[in-house]
Design an enzyme around this catalytic site. Structure first.
Site, PDB file in Angstrom:
ATOM      1  N   PRO A  84      33.827 -75.405  24.052  1.00 53.96           N
ATOM      2  CA  PRO A  84      32.871 -74.370  23.653  1.00 53.96           C
ATOM      3  C   PRO A  84      33.472 -73.471  22.564  1.00 53.96           C
ATOM      4  O   PRO A  84      34.661 -73.146  22.632  1.00 53.96           O
ATOM      5  CB  PRO A  84      32.617 -73.578  24.946  1.00 53.96           C
ATOM      6  CG  PRO A  84      33.506 -74.137  25.997  1.00 53.96           C
ATOM      7  CD  PRO A  84      34.226 -75.333  25.465  1.00 53.96           C
ATOM      8  N   GLY A  88      37.983 -68.926  23.615  1.00 55.19           N
ATOM      9  CA  GLY A  88      39.394 -68.746  23.960  1.00 55.19           C
ATOM     10  C   GLY A  88      40.092 -70.054  24.240  1.00 55.19           C
ATOM     11  O   GLY A  88      41.240 -70.087  24.672  1.00 55.19           O
ATOM     12  N   LEU A  89      39.390 -71.176  23.991  1.00 57.57           N
ATOM     13  CA  LEU A  89      39.969 -72.485  24.334  1.00 57.57           C
ATOM     14  C   LEU A  89      40.375 -73.290  23.095  1.00 57.57           C
ATOM     15  O   LEU A  89      40.554 -74.508  23.168  1.00 57.57           O
ATOM     16  CB  LEU A  89      38.977 -73.282  25.199  1.00 57.57           C
ATOM     17  CG  LEU A  89      38.619 -72.616  26.538  1.00 57.57           C
ATOM     18  CD1 LEU A  89      37.566 -73.410  27.290  1.00 57.57           C
ATOM     19  CD2 LEU A  89      39.859 -72.430  27.430  1.00 57.57           C
ATOM     20  N   ALA A  94      41.615 -76.696  17.097  1.00 59.21           N
ATOM     21  CA  ALA A  94      41.442 -78.150  17.245  1.00 59.21           C
ATOM     22  C   ALA A  94      40.680 -78.720  16.054  1.00 59.21           C
ATOM     23  O   ALA A  94      40.987 -79.821  15.568  1.00 59.21           O
ATOM     24  CB  ALA A  94      40.709 -78.459  18.553  1.00 59.21           C
ATOM     25  N   ASP A 135      48.038 -71.483  19.014  1.00 64.07           N
ATOM     26  CA  ASP A 135      46.861 -72.340  19.216  1.00 64.07           C
ATOM     27  C   ASP A 135      47.014 -73.640  18.411  1.00 64.07           C
ATOM     28  O   ASP A 135      46.819 -74.739  18.932  1.00 64.07           O
ATOM     29  CB  ASP A 135      45.576 -71.634  18.767  1.00 64.07           C
ATOM     30  CG  ASP A 135      45.234 -70.415  19.613  1.00 64.07           C
ATOM     31  OD1 ASP A 135      46.039 -70.048  20.481  1.00 64.07           O
ATOM     32  OD2 ASP A 135      44.155 -69.839  19.387  1.00 64.07           O
TER      33      ASP A 135
HETATM   34  C1  MEV Z   1      44.177 -66.606  20.476  1.00 68.03           C
HETATM   35  O1  MEV Z   1      43.918 -67.826  21.148  1.00 68.03           O
HETATM   36  C2  MEV Z   1      45.580 -66.156  20.729  1.00 68.03           C
HETATM   37  C3  MEV Z   1      45.974 -64.813  20.087  1.00 68.03           C
HETATM   38  O2  MEV Z   1      47.303 -64.553  20.531  1.00 68.03           O
HETATM   39  C4  MEV Z   1      45.897 -64.860  18.576  1.00 68.03           C
HETATM   40  C5  MEV Z   1      46.961 -65.750  17.957  1.00 68.03           C
HETATM   41  O3  MEV Z   1      48.011 -65.992  18.564  1.00 68.03           O
HETATM   42  O4  MEV Z   1      46.748 -66.162  16.801  1.00 68.03           O
HETATM   43  C6  MEV Z   1      45.077 -63.686  20.593  1.00 68.03           C
END
Ligand code: MEV
Length: 323
Positions: A84, A88-89, A94, A135
């Protein structure tokens, strides 16, 4: 597509189990690839074509960054995802990672993971403003990835620097564990939340202390993972959530899902940038956690870890939704 030779690739989403936000400031973090993937198929084009439609380049800053870094001004791209968006995933990480592999293969360039992770990080940086490579490196490498872990823990993969920050990216051995992801259904893009923390940190000493504290808690969590101590890791995840809440990146919906999961979990926390998006719970009772999350209006997904990183594909599976 347009009759030109095409290349397909995919990359997994990710969940950060410890250290989001503080990792932007060079602190440690741990993330795991999850069994939900982003797929793309690309061929050469003078224009930007996405799923058969011409689109302005600026609409998709991650896509334009990756293709520009590889010397192209346009591309024809079909894309589909199981991750989705703004959840946050790791959907944009990706996307960037799979697109980098497909474009590099199309152009006959190097397709090693380090080059792909650097293209994808650049895209994240250009699109998001400030970013860390957590990420993009996790979606590229797969499995478990740690940033800035102490020497002797993990196996160093590559190093990424930007401005005054530098991150050591390592492969991190994580045992079989069961996590339930609870998606709030609230879309929360990463850039504004990273910016919110930056401003808070700039104007408030207390925010810097919280970021330092998240760094310390994450190191303790790395040790708990090495000892295979799920109880300790769970407690540390819950502490990490409380610190992120103090930092202002949680919300009522995330807190509700975390609290609902705790009676059946070792620990739970928001994952990724927060503000909505998703939370995760470490548990041996996934059915009970799923039920608790559903009862509170969240969308639960039991995730498998140990997922392979970026890879070439024969095409985009027909069962996958277009972006
Ligand atoms: C986002 O998934 C993770 C954060 O730490 C931002 C980043 O590391 O680029 C909030």
């Amino acid at each position: 597509m347009n009759g030109q030779p095409a290349v397909s690739a995919s990359a997994p989403g990710k969940m950060i189990i410890l250290g989001e936000h503080s990792v932007v400031y060079g602190k440690p973090a741990v993330a795991l690839a999850i069994n939900k993937r982003f797929y793309c198929r690309v061929s050469r084009s003078g224009e930007m074509i996405l799923n058969g439609r011409r689109v302005p380049a600026f609409v998709h800053p991650h896509i334009s960054s990756v293709i520009n870094d590889n010397g192209l001004s346009g591309i024809s791209m079909d894309a589909g995802t199981q991750i989705p968006t703004s959840s946050g995933l790791g959907s944009s990480a990706a996307l960037s990672s799979s697109l980098s592999l497909a474009v590099r293969k199309l152009l006959g360039k190097e397709t090693d993971q380090e080059s792909i992770a650097k293209d994808a990080f650049n895209a994240e940086w250009n699109a998001q403003g400030r970013a860390s490579p957590i990420d993009t490196s996790t979606c590229t490498h797969g499995g478990g990835v740690a940033l800035n872990c102490p020497a002797g823990i993990g196996r160093e993969l590559w190093r990424i620097s930007r401005n005054d920050r530098s991150w050591n990216v390592s492969e991190f051995d994580v045992p079989e564990m069961t996590f339930v992801v609870g998606h709030t259904g609230i879309k929360a893009p990463t850039g504004p939340l990273v910016e919110k923390v930056r401003k808070y940190k700039e104007h408030n000493r207390f925010a810097s202390d919280i970021i330092d504290e998240i760094g310390l808690v994450t190191l303790q969590g790395m040790n708990a993972i090495r000892r295979r101590d799920k109880e300790d890791l769970g407690d540390i995840m819950t502490r990490n959530h409380k610190l992120l809440s103090i930092l202002g990146v949680s919300c009522n919906e995330l807190n509700k899902l975390v609290n609902a999961s705790l009676p059946y979990s070792y620990g739970a926390k928001l994952t990724g940038s927060g503000g909505g998006g998703s939370m995760i719970a470490l548990t041996d009772q996934p059915e009970k956690v799923c039920e608790a999350i559903s009862l509170r209006g969240g969308r639960p997904i039991v995730v498998r870890t140990g997922e392979e990183g970026v890879r070439l594909e024969d095409g985009i599976p027909e069962t996958i939704d277009s972006i």
